[in-house]
Design a protein around this motif. Sequence first.
Motif, mmCIF file in Angstrom:
data_model
loop_
_atom_site.group_PDB
_atom_site.id
_atom_site.type_symbol
_atom_site.label_atom_id
_atom_site.label_comp_id
_atom_site.label_asym_id
_atom_site.label_seq_id
_atom_site.Cartn_x
_atom_site.Cartn_y
_atom_site.Cartn_z
ATOM 1 N N ILE A 273 37.554 -5.957 33.928
ATOM 2 C CA ILE A 273 38.416 -5.413 32.874
ATOM 3 C C ILE A 273 39.569 -6.367 32.579
ATOM 4 O O ILE A 273 39.893 -6.642 31.413
ATOM 5 C CB ILE A 273 38.939 -4.017 33.263
ATOM 6 N N LEU B 157 35.857 1.847 27.878
ATOM 7 C CA LEU B 157 37.263 1.971 28.273
ATOM 8 C C LEU B 157 37.868 3.275 27.775
ATOM 9 O O LEU B 157 38.740 3.853 28.425
ATOM 10 C CB LEU B 157 38.057 0.771 27.752
ATOM 11 N N VAL C 153 45.054 0.077 30.623
ATOM 12 C CA VAL C 153 44.922 -1.128 29.810
ATOM 13 C C VAL C 153 46.281 -1.459 29.208
ATOM 14 O O VAL C 153 47.157 -0.595 29.097
ATOM 15 C CB VAL C 153 43.871 -0.955 28.686
#
Length: 218
Positions: free
Chosen positions: A130, A172, A179
Motif C-alpha cells: 500500500i 482500499l 491512506v
Amino acid sequence: MHLIIGNQNYSSWSMRPWVAMTHFGISFKTTKLELFTPASEAQISRYSSAKTVPVLVADIGTATDSLSILETLADTYPQMWPNNAALKMMGRNAVSQMHSGFFALRGEMPMNCRANQRNLTITLACRSDIDKIEALWAACLGAANEAGHKEGYLLGGFSIADAFFAPVVVRLRGYKVAVNATTQSYMDRILSNPAVKAWIAAGLEETAILQEDEAGTD
C-alpha cells in the motif's frame, strides 16, 4: 469487438478493460461468465486457450490479458495514453508494476465491490505494498501537475494507468486502511468516474458469493 469478463463484483482483471473501453466510448459487447463454477473453464475455453478472463475478440485477433487488451486498443485509440512522452513512459512503468507486483495486497485484500470499510487485519507485507502504491500515485500525480495537467487522474486525463489501478481503489475503499490525503483525493476522483461507478453498480447487483474472495468483517 467482444469483451469476455468474469464476475463484476470480484474480477479486478476484467474491470480494467471494461472501464477503459466504457470511459473512452469504444463500442463493444460484453459476455459475463461466472468464475469458479464447474462450467467456468469450459466456457472460457470457447474464447481463449489461456482459460482466463478478460478476453477481447477483435477483427485482428484475440487478446487474452488485460495489459495486452489495453495496449492493443491504444494502437487504434491513442487517446488512452497522454500525448506527453514522459508521462506516457511513467504511466507504462506504473502499469507494469501493477501487472507484475503487489502480491501481498492482491492476496490479502481481494477486490469486492460489496465491501465498504470492512475490518481486516493485514500483514506488514500488505502495508508495504500500500505504501509503495501511494508513493507511485503521488509521483505520477506530481509529474502530471508539473506538466500542467490538473484533472486529478494519474497522468492528467483518464488513461490506461487509471483503469489499471481502479481495482486497487475499490480494494482500499473496501477495507479500513489508513491512506494519506493525496491518495484519498485520487480515490475520490476514480470513484466518481462514471465508468467506474457503472462497474461497481453492476457488481452490486450480482448475487454470487465467491468465498475465496470474501475477506474482512463489517
